[in-house]
Motif scaffolding. Structure first.
Motif, mmCIF file in Angstrom:
data_model
loop_
_atom_site.group_PDB
_atom_site.id
_atom_site.type_symbol
_atom_site.label_atom_id
_atom_site.label_comp_id
_atom_site.label_asym_id
_atom_site.label_seq_id
_atom_site.Cartn_x
_atom_site.Cartn_y
_atom_site.Cartn_z
ATOM 1 N N ALA A 94 0.816 -1.220 0.000
ATOM 2 C CA ALA A 94 0.000 0.000 0.000
ATOM 3 C C ALA A 94 0.847 1.266 0.000
ATOM 4 O O ALA A 94 0.344 2.342 -0.312
ATOM 5 N N HIS A 95 2.120 1.139 0.325
ATOM 6 C CA HIS A 95 2.994 2.307 0.424
ATOM 7 C C HIS A 95 3.764 2.580 -0.872
ATOM 8 O O HIS A 95 4.581 3.496 -0.913
ATOM 9 N N LEU A 96 3.504 1.789 -1.921
ATOM 10 C CA LEU A 96 4.231 1.932 -3.178
ATOM 11 C C LEU A 96 3.499 2.845 -4.153
ATOM 12 O O LEU A 96 2.279 3.017 -4.085
ATOM 13 N N SER A 97 4.260 3.388 -5.089
ATOM 14 C CA SER A 97 3.648 4.168 -6.162
ATOM 15 C C SER A 97 2.953 3.222 -7.136
ATOM 16 O O SER A 97 3.158 1.995 -7.090
ATOM 17 N N GLY A 98 2.149 3.779 -8.035
ATOM 18 C CA GLY A 98 1.442 2.959 -9.014
ATOM 19 C C GLY A 98 2.397 2.162 -9.882
ATOM 20 O O GLY A 98 2.163 0.980 -10.172
ATOM 21 N N GLY A 99 3.498 2.797 -10.302
ATOM 22 C CA GLY A 99 4.478 2.106 -11.133
ATOM 23 C C GLY A 99 5.181 0.985 -10.394
ATOM 24 O O GLY A 99 5.441 -0.091 -10.952
ATOM 25 N N GLU A 100 5.504 1.209 -9.119
ATOM 26 C CA GLU A 100 6.155 0.167 -8.319
ATOM 27 C C GLU A 100 5.208 -1.017 -8.114
ATOM 28 O O GLU A 100 5.619 -2.177 -8.201
ATOM 29 N N ARG A 101 3.949 -0.723 -7.861
ATOM 30 C CA ARG A 101 2.966 -1.808 -7.704
ATOM 31 C C ARG A 101 2.870 -2.647 -8.969
ATOM 32 O O ARG A 101 2.779 -3.876 -8.916
ATOM 33 N N GLN A 102 2.860 -1.956 -10.117
ATOM 34 C CA GLN A 102 2.745 -2.665 -11.388
ATOM 35 C C GLN A 102 3.890 -3.664 -11.550
ATOM 36 O O GLN A 102 3.674 -4.814 -11.950
ATOM 37 N N ARG A 103 5.097 -3.249 -11.216
ATOM 38 C CA ARG A 103 6.238 -4.148 -11.334
ATOM 39 C C ARG A 103 6.125 -5.324 -10.365
ATOM 40 O O ARG A 103 6.505 -6.454 -10.692
ATOM 41 N N VAL A 104 5.576 -5.079 -9.181
ATOM 42 C CA VAL A 104 5.400 -6.153 -8.192
ATOM 43 C C VAL A 104 4.410 -7.197 -8.699
ATOM 44 O O VAL A 104 4.654 -8.406 -8.585
ATOM 45 N N PHE A 105 3.310 -6.763 -9.298
ATOM 46 C CA PHE A 105 2.310 -7.735 -9.758
ATOM 47 C C PHE A 105 2.748 -8.445 -11.030
ATOM 48 O O PHE A 105 2.357 -9.587 -11.274
ATOM 49 N N ILE A 106 3.592 -7.799 -11.808
ATOM 50 C CA ILE A 106 4.205 -8.505 -12.930
ATOM 51 C C ILE A 106 5.161 -9.576 -12.381
ATOM 52 O O ILE A 106 5.188 -10.710 -12.876
ATOM 53 N N ALA A 107 5.893 -9.226 -11.336
ATOM 54 C CA ALA A 107 6.798 -10.195 -10.696
ATOM 55 C C ALA A 107 6.017 -11.373 -10.127
ATOM 56 O O ALA A 107 6.446 -12.528 -10.230
ATOM 57 N N ARG A 108 4.863 -11.099 -9.530
ATOM 58 C CA ARG A 108 4.047 -12.190 -8.987
ATOM 59 C C ARG A 108 3.588 -13.136 -10.088
ATOM 60 O O ARG A 108 3.592 -14.359 -9.924
ATOM 61 N N ALA A 109 3.186 -12.557 -11.235
ATOM 62 C CA ALA A 109 2.760 -13.381 -12.362
ATOM 63 C C ALA A 109 3.918 -14.239 -12.872
ATOM 64 O O ALA A 109 3.742 -15.416 -13.203
ATOM 65 N N LEU A 110 5.119 -13.659 -12.909
ATOM 66 C CA LEU A 110 6.287 -14.425 -13.349
ATOM 67 C C LEU A 110 6.600 -15.550 -12.370
ATOM 68 O O LEU A 110 7.074 -16.617 -12.762
ATOM 69 N N ALA A 111 6.318 -15.312 -11.085
ATOM 70 C CA ALA A 111 6.582 -16.336 -10.064
ATOM 71 C C ALA A 111 5.691 -17.567 -10.255
ATOM 72 O O ALA A 111 6.046 -18.659 -9.811
ATOM 73 N N GLN A 112 4.547 -17.404 -10.913
ATOM 74 C CA GLN A 112 3.678 -18.551 -11.189
ATOM 75 C C GLN A 112 4.330 -19.521 -12.165
ATOM 76 O O GLN A 112 3.967 -20.690 -12.216
ATOM 77 N N ASP A 113 5.280 -18.997 -12.957
ATOM 78 C CA ASP A 113 6.041 -19.818 -13.899
ATOM 79 C C ASP A 113 5.115 -20.599 -14.828
ATOM 80 O O ASP A 113 5.239 -21.813 -14.990
ATOM 81 N N THR A 114 4.185 -19.876 -15.448
ATOM 82 C CA THR A 114 3.234 -20.488 -16.371
ATOM 83 C C THR A 114 3.726 -20.351 -17.809
ATOM 84 O O THR A 114 4.462 -19.415 -18.134
ATOM 85 N N PRO A 115 3.310 -21.241 -18.702
ATOM 86 C CA PRO A 115 3.718 -21.109 -20.106
ATOM 87 C C PRO A 115 3.039 -19.947 -20.821
ATOM 88 O O PRO A 115 3.531 -19.461 -21.834
ATOM 89 N N LEU A 116 1.899 -19.479 -20.277
ATOM 90 C CA LEU A 116 1.115 -18.427 -20.928
ATOM 91 C C LEU A 116 0.940 -17.245 -19.983
ATOM 92 O O LEU A 116 0.557 -17.408 -18.827
ATOM 93 N N LEU A 117 1.251 -16.046 -20.488
ATOM 94 C CA LEU A 117 1.132 -14.821 -19.697
ATOM 95 C C LEU A 117 0.165 -13.857 -20.369
ATOM 96 O O LEU A 117 0.322 -13.545 -21.552
ATOM 97 N N PHE A 118 -0.844 -13.386 -19.611
ATOM 98 C CA PHE A 118 -1.753 -12.344 -20.073
ATOM 99 C C PHE A 118 -1.436 -11.065 -19.305
ATOM 100 O O PHE A 118 -1.384 -11.081 -18.075
ATOM 101 N N LEU A 119 -1.253 -9.968 -20.023
ATOM 102 C CA LEU A 119 -0.980 -8.691 -19.358
ATOM 103 C C LEU A 119 -1.864 -7.612 -19.962
ATOM 104 O O LEU A 119 -1.873 -7.410 -21.180
ATOM 105 N N ASP A 120 -2.619 -6.936 -19.101
ATOM 106 C CA ASP A 120 -3.516 -5.876 -19.551
ATOM 107 C C ASP A 120 -2.838 -4.527 -19.328
ATOM 108 O O ASP A 120 -2.745 -4.049 -18.204
ATOM 109 N N GLU A 121 -2.316 -3.959 -20.403
ATOM 110 C CA GLU A 121 -1.600 -2.684 -20.379
ATOM 111 C C GLU A 121 -0.477 -2.684 -19.326
ATOM 112 O O GLU A 121 -0.497 -1.918 -18.360
#
Length: 262
Positions: free
Chosen positions: A138-165
């Motif tokens: 909650a203490h991060l900027s919008g851009g920092e949050r975006q990178r964190v949730f992209i990192a979380r998606a990468l941590a799933q280690d799935t063959p298919l990645l969907f990213l909305d903007e």
């Protein structure tokens, strides 16, 4: 070989269809970006493909099997999703958020392993979120949050990645870095990537194909070298642009046409 096949997909939110009769396939290891005006159906299409909407018709095949035939855990191991905005109600740290991506690989009573932690460290280095690991989300900027949730998606280690903007809320340097990370994952780890993007010039050098949406339907689909034309941009975005070759990549890029005031 197609990892994802979309056949006559129609979807909306209960008060009318947003996308209509969309059909295309996505090959394993391909990078496809969806472009279109605001309200053209980009986000709706990505949500519908994952079965996140109620009002859906058509057929969606993942690895040759209908999406509805996959169990929820199986789907979570095959595809990861980064939405435009992600609200978090609890005071998780960045490291805890990214670790959540590993849960789909755990048994019911299994704890996070040393191997999981090693994967998380690698991903945090890759996304430059290591320095944020102990901060509350909650203490991060919008851009920092975006990178964190992209990192979380990468941590799933799935063959298919969907990213909305995925470039939303990011400074221009981080926009490029995120797309470089995605491209590296595609080329080195054979990840299949589907993004909805508003920045045409950002999508072009990283995407093998572009899909232009217009009024909820497919206007055109093909490689950037064929799709980025003055006529297509005018038809899809209702905007006059100049199209030229980028000096470094040789690929087409656009710039707005400004008329001199008399």
């Amino acid at each position: 070989m197609a990892i994802l096949e979309i056949q006559d997909l129609t979807a909306g939110y209960g008060n009318g269809d947003i996308i209509k009769n969309i059909s295309f396939s996505l090959n394993k290891g391909e990078f496809l970006s969806v472009l279109g005006r605001n309200g053209s159906g980009k986000s709706t299409m990505i949500k519908a493909i994952q079965g996140l909407l109620m009002d859906i018709s058509g057929k969606i095949l993942l690895d040759g099997k209908e999406m509805s035939a996959h169990k929820p855990r199986e789907l979570a191991q095959k595809m990861a999703y980064v939405p435009q905005m992600f609200e978090v109600s609890f005071e998780f740290t960045v490291e805890e958020i990214i670790l959540m991506g590993r849960y789909v690989h755990q048994g019911k009573f299994t704890c996070i392993t040393a191997a999981d932690k090693s994967i998380i460290e690698e991903i945090m280095d890759l996304t430059e979120t290591t320095r944020l690991k102990n901060k509350k989300i909650a203490h991060l900027s919008g851009g920092e949050r975006q990178r964190v949730f992209i990192a979380r998606a990468l941590a799933q280690d799935t063959p298919l990645l969907f990213l909305d903007e995925p470039s939303a809320h990011l400074d221009i340097n981080y926009q490029v870095e995120i797309y470089q990370i995605l491209k590296r994952l595609q080329e080195e780890k054979n990840k299949t990537i589907l993004t909805a993007e508003h920045n045409i010039n950002l999508a072009v050098p990283y995407s093998q194909r572009l899909l232009f949406l217009q009024n909820g339907g497919i206007h055109s689909l093909g490689p950037p070298s064929e799709l980025i034309t003055k006529q297509n941009i005018q038809e899809v975005f209702h905007t006059d642009v100049d199209v030229r070759k980028n000096l470094h990549s040789g690929l087409p890029e656009i710039s707005l046409t400004f008329k001199k005031q008399e």
